[in-house]
Motif scaffolding. Structure first.
Motif, PDB file in Angstrom:
ATOM      1  N   TRP A  77       1.010  -1.169   0.114  1.00  0.00           N
ATOM      2  CA  TRP A  77       0.110   0.035  -0.154  1.00  0.00           C
ATOM      3  C   TRP A  77       1.005   1.227  -0.045  1.00  0.00           C
ATOM      4  CZ3 TRP A  77      -3.961   1.220   4.369  1.00  0.00           C
ATOM      5  CH2 TRP A  77      -4.587   2.541   4.270  1.00  0.00           C
ATOM      6  N   MET A  78       1.818   1.421   1.000  1.00  0.00           N
ATOM      7  CA  MET A  78       2.783   2.388   1.235  1.00  0.00           C
ATOM      8  C   MET A  78       3.422   2.563  -0.187  1.00  0.00           C
ATOM      9  SD  MET A  78       4.027   4.803   3.356  1.00  0.00           S
ATOM     10  CE  MET A  78       3.616   5.942   1.703  1.00  0.00           C
ATOM     11  N   ASN A  79       4.051   1.353  -0.849  1.00  0.00           N
ATOM     12  CA  ASN A  79       4.722   1.458  -2.054  1.00  0.00           C
ATOM     13  C   ASN A  79       4.057   2.361  -3.269  1.00  0.00           C
ATOM     14  OD1 ASN A  79       7.060   0.682  -3.873  1.00  0.00           O
ATOM     15  ND2 ASN A  79       5.787  -0.908  -4.302  1.00  0.00           N
ATOM     16  N   MET A  80       2.797   1.605  -3.440  1.00  0.00           N
ATOM     17  CA  MET A  80       1.853   2.026  -4.465  1.00  0.00           C
ATOM     18  C   MET A  80       1.412   3.536  -4.440  1.00  0.00           C
ATOM     19  SD  MET A  80      -0.348  -1.414  -4.940  1.00  0.00           S
ATOM     20  CE  MET A  80      -1.269  -0.865  -6.331  1.00  0.00           C
ATOM     21  N   VAL A  81       1.446   4.032  -3.244  1.00  0.00           N
ATOM     22  CA  VAL A  81       1.028   5.172  -2.945  1.00  0.00           C
ATOM     23  C   VAL A  81       2.149   6.469  -3.439  1.00  0.00           C
ATOM     24  CG1 VAL A  81       0.754   7.232  -1.190  1.00  0.00           C
ATOM     25  CG2 VAL A  81      -0.697   4.866  -1.114  1.00  0.00           C
ATOM     26  N   LEU A  82       3.466   5.883  -2.905  1.00  0.00           N
ATOM     27  CA  LEU A  82       4.507   6.769  -3.473  1.00  0.00           C
ATOM     28  C   LEU A  82       4.933   6.743  -4.819  1.00  0.00           C
ATOM     29  CD1 LEU A  82       7.413   5.475  -0.639  1.00  0.00           C
ATOM     30  CD2 LEU A  82       6.030   7.558  -0.534  1.00  0.00           C
ATOM     31  N   TRP A  83       4.650   5.576  -5.417  1.00  0.00           N
ATOM     32  CA  TRP A  83       4.697   5.472  -6.904  1.00  0.00           C
ATOM     33  C   TRP A  83       3.620   6.324  -7.542  1.00  0.00           C
ATOM     34  CZ3 TRP A  83       8.986   5.030  -8.917  1.00  0.00           C
ATOM     35  CH2 TRP A  83      10.112   4.075  -8.573  1.00  0.00           C
ATOM     36  N   SER A  84       2.303   5.952  -7.337  1.00  0.00           N
ATOM     37  CA  SER A  84       1.390   6.698  -8.141  1.00  0.00           C
ATOM     38  C   SER A  84       0.958   8.033  -7.856  1.00  0.00           C
ATOM     39  CB  SER A  84       0.091   5.827  -8.104  1.00  0.00           C
ATOM     40  OG  SER A  84      -0.384   5.272  -6.610  1.00  0.00           O
ATOM     41  N   GLY A  86       2.415   9.865  -5.132  1.00  0.00           N
ATOM     42  CA  GLY A  86       3.391  10.626  -5.082  1.00  0.00           C
ATOM     43  C   GLY A  86       4.194  11.178  -6.166  1.00  0.00           C
ATOM     44  N   ASN A  87       4.134  10.405  -7.338  1.00  0.00           N
ATOM     45  CA  ASN A  87       4.530  10.946  -8.676  1.00  0.00           C
ATOM     46  C   ASN A  87       3.522  11.591  -9.460  1.00  0.00           C
ATOM     47  OD1 ASN A  87       6.869  10.915  -9.964  1.00  0.00           O
ATOM     48  ND2 ASN A  87       6.700   9.139 -10.960  1.00  0.00           N
ATOM     49  N   HIS A  88       2.437  11.794  -9.180  1.00  0.00           N
ATOM     50  CA  HIS A  88       1.314  12.329  -9.794  1.00  0.00           C
ATOM     51  C   HIS A  88       1.447  13.501 -10.758  1.00  0.00           C
ATOM     52  CE1 HIS A  88      -2.576  13.523 -10.938  1.00  0.00           C
ATOM     53  NE2 HIS A  88      -2.697  14.566 -10.484  1.00  0.00           N
ATOM     54  N   LEU A  89       2.095  14.607 -10.009  1.00  0.00           N
ATOM     55  CA  LEU A  89       2.585  15.848 -10.638  1.00  0.00           C
ATOM     56  C   LEU A  89       3.543  15.477 -11.717  1.00  0.00           C
ATOM     57  CD1 LEU A  89       2.373  18.370  -7.840  1.00  0.00           C
ATOM     58  CD2 LEU A  89       0.591  17.941  -9.698  1.00  0.00           C
ATOM     59  N   ARG A  90       4.424  14.785 -11.687  1.00  0.00           N
ATOM     60  CA  ARG A  90       5.412  14.198 -12.514  1.00  0.00           C
ATOM     61  C   ARG A  90       4.828  13.492 -13.878  1.00  0.00           C
ATOM     62  NH1 ARG A  90       9.648  15.826 -15.222  1.00  0.00           N
ATOM     63  NH2 ARG A  90      10.949  13.796 -15.916  1.00  0.00           N
ATOM     64  N   ASN A  91       4.016  12.868 -13.654  1.00  0.00           N
ATOM     65  CA  ASN A  91       3.126  12.095 -14.492  1.00  0.00           C
ATOM     66  C   ASN A  91       2.319  13.202 -15.492  1.00  0.00           C
ATOM     67  OD1 ASN A  91       3.886   9.580 -13.821  1.00  0.00           O
ATOM     68  ND2 ASN A  91       2.028   9.322 -12.352  1.00  0.00           N
ATOM     69  N   GLU A  92       2.004  14.264 -14.730  1.00  0.00           N
ATOM     70  CA  GLU A  92       1.177  15.182 -15.608  1.00  0.00           C
ATOM     71  C   GLU A  92       2.223  16.127 -16.512  1.00  0.00           C
ATOM     72  OE1 GLU A  92      -1.777  16.311 -15.486  1.00  0.00           O
ATOM     73  OE2 GLU A  92      -3.000  15.389 -13.917  1.00  0.00           O
ATOM     74  N   GLN A  93       3.634  16.285 -15.906  1.00  0.00           N
ATOM     75  CA  GLN A  93       4.508  16.913 -16.699  1.00  0.00           C
ATOM     76  C   GLN A  93       4.714  15.866 -18.075  1.00  0.00           C
ATOM     77  OE1 GLN A  93       7.943  17.373 -14.413  1.00  0.00           O
ATOM     78  NE2 GLN A  93       7.729  19.571 -14.709  1.00  0.00           N
ATOM     79  N   VAL A  94       4.858  14.571 -17.852  1.00  0.00           N
ATOM     80  CA  VAL A  94       4.882  13.674 -18.805  1.00  0.00           C
ATOM     81  C   VAL A  94       4.038  13.819 -20.092  1.00  0.00           C
ATOM     82  CG1 VAL A  94       5.521  11.290 -19.485  1.00  0.00           C
ATOM     83  CG2 VAL A  94       6.579  12.437 -17.434  1.00  0.00           C
ATOM     84  N   ARG A  95       2.835  13.882 -19.279  1.00  0.00           N
ATOM     85  CA  ARG A  95       1.715  13.686 -20.488  1.00  0.00           C
ATOM     86  C   ARG A  95       1.376  15.138 -20.941  1.00  0.00           C
ATOM     87  NH1 ARG A  95      -2.138  11.693 -15.603  1.00  0.00           N
ATOM     88  NH2 ARG A  95      -1.598   9.832 -15.248  1.00  0.00           N
ATOM     89  N   GLY A  96       2.126  16.171 -20.538  1.00  0.00           N
ATOM     90  CA  GLY A  96       2.010  17.498 -21.113  1.00  0.00           C
ATOM     91  C   GLY A  96       0.884  18.103 -20.857  1.00  0.00           C
ATOM     92  N   GLY A 164       2.790  10.734   0.963  1.00  0.00           N
ATOM     93  CA  GLY A 164       2.642  10.747  -0.408  1.00  0.00           C
ATOM     94  C   GLY A 164       2.454  12.035  -0.978  1.00  0.00           C
ATOM     95  N   LEU A 165       1.823  13.076  -0.115  1.00  0.00           N
ATOM     96  CA  LEU A 165       1.542  14.387  -0.528  1.00  0.00           C
ATOM     97  C   LEU A 165       2.969  14.983  -0.568  1.00  0.00           C
ATOM     98  CD1 LEU A 165      -0.149  17.021  -0.712  1.00  0.00           C
ATOM     99  CD2 LEU A 165      -0.394  17.012   1.714  1.00  0.00           C
ATOM    100  N   LEU A 166       3.780  14.697   0.600  1.00  0.00           N
ATOM    101  CA  LEU A 166       5.115  15.522   0.797  1.00  0.00           C
ATOM    102  C   LEU A 166       5.924  15.011  -0.580  1.00  0.00           C
ATOM    103  CD1 LEU A 166       7.006  16.713   2.423  1.00  0.00           C
ATOM    104  CD2 LEU A 166       7.887  14.505   3.499  1.00  0.00           C
ATOM    105  N   VAL A 171       8.606  16.647  -5.798  1.00  0.00           N
ATOM    106  CA  VAL A 171       8.781  16.206  -7.267  1.00  0.00           C
ATOM    107  C   VAL A 171       8.781  17.235  -8.319  1.00  0.00           C
ATOM    108  CG1 VAL A 171       6.553  15.202  -8.006  1.00  0.00           C
ATOM    109  CG2 VAL A 171       8.685  14.222  -8.920  1.00  0.00           C
ATOM    110  N   ILE A 172       8.001  18.281  -7.900  1.00  0.00           N
ATOM    111  CA  ILE A 172       7.802  19.599  -8.849  1.00  0.00           C
ATOM    112  C   ILE A 172       9.086  20.000  -9.121  1.00  0.00           C
ATOM    113  CG2 ILE A 172       6.660  21.556  -9.039  1.00  0.00           C
ATOM    114  CD1 ILE A 172       4.663  20.726  -7.111  1.00  0.00           C
ATOM    115  N   TRP A 173      10.016  20.435  -8.085  1.00  0.00           N
ATOM    116  CA  TRP A 173      11.296  20.617  -8.612  1.00  0.00           C
ATOM    117  C   TRP A 173      12.212  19.781  -8.556  1.00  0.00           C
ATOM    118  CZ3 TRP A 173      14.922  19.764  -4.979  1.00  0.00           C
ATOM    119  CH2 TRP A 173      14.667  19.353  -3.837  1.00  0.00           C
TER     120      TRP A 173
END
Length: 272
Positions: A77-84, A86-96, A164-166, A171-173
């Motif tokens: 559970w912790m691992n999946m939260v960190l990946w998904s 926690g990496n949400h904004l980075r995924n938004e960057q990749v999608r454009g 995950g929020l942290l 990851v934004i910067w």
């Protein structure tokens, strides 16, 4: 604003179900992941399983399979939260889509809040499926009160999603979260007693484990699920989980505000 929040939640759920292999994985991993630790523990217990006597003495539990299964479930559970999440904004960057969403007239923290809600819904399904499969394939049965088990899960949520929020804020910067995820999940695997009792670790490692919130979540969930000790046995762990959850949520919000200010000043929001 609630419509915008729901739009983020709906979008993330649609993206998730659009990839069938992601859905199939939540049925496979809960059973596969704990097996190496279960078989390894049985092998180390000796041909007559005499080691299980020591395990029961150290933990106060007789169900070693359940002990490992519960620990692995919360770690996943912790691992999946960190990946998904926690990496949400980075995924938004990749999608454009990050810059256009960033310019929308709503609090930007809602972009993360919606992702957190959708992830929580998905993980709720994962937990239900996992516990069902533990019962069907591993023989792990509920010994405690189901309402107490639900209470423990509710207390675990703030700590996990606070972390995950942290991560999502940083990851934004930082632009890259993989290294930190590997580090944090590795520390949790070693120090939180996922597959073994904490009491077998050196004293200094036990001290470190007390500063990691998931340690208390794993212990409380095991006591609530695998024993009949009741609320008195876990109330201390729940209190500490609540404190950790509050601390990490505050740190996550502060990190998001600082990261938002940083990308405004540097103009690096869209920098890949």
């Amino acid at each position: 604003m609630l419509r915008a929040l729901w739009a983020v939640v709906k979008r993330e759920l649609i993206i998730f179900i659009r990839y069938p292999t992601w859905v199939v994985a939540i049925f496979i991993w809960p059973v596969l992941f704990p097996l190496p630790y279960i078989f390894g523990g049985k092998a180390l217990a000796g041909p007559n399983q005499v080691g299980m006597v020591t395990f029961s003495r150290l933990t106060g539990m007789s169900d070693y399979v359940g002990f490992v299964a519960i620990g692995s479930l919360l770690w996943m559970w912790m691992n999946m939260v960190l990946w998904s999440f926690g990496n949400h904004l980075r995924n938004e960057q990749v999608r454009g889509t990050l810059e256009s969403n960033w310019l929308s007239p709503l609090p930007r923290i809602f972009l993360l809040a919606g992702a957190g809600i959708s992830n929580c819904l998905i993980q709720s399904a994962v937990i239900f499926i996992s516990l069902l499969e533990f019962y069907l394939f591993l023989g792990v049965k509920i010994q405690g009160n189901p309402l107490l088990i639900l209470l423990v899960l509710l207390f675990i949520i703030p700590s996990i999603y606070g972390i995950g929020l942290l991560f999502a804020s940083l990851v934004i910067w930082a632009k890259e979260v993989n290294t930190m995820v590997f580090l944090v999940r590795g520390i949790m695997m070693i120090f939180c007693g996922v597959s073994f009792p904490l009491t077998v670790m050196p004293e200094w490692m036990q001290v470190v484990s007390k500063w990691i919130p998931i340690t208390y979540g794993i212990r409380a969930f095991r006591l609530a699920y695998l024993t009949k000790k009741g609320f008195e046995a876990i109330k201390g762990d729940l209190l500490i989980l609540g404190i950790f959850g509050l601390i990490f949520f505050i740190l996550g919000i502060l990190a998001f505000a600082l990261s938002e200010r940083f990308v405004k000043r540097k103009g690096t929001l869209g920098v890949y």
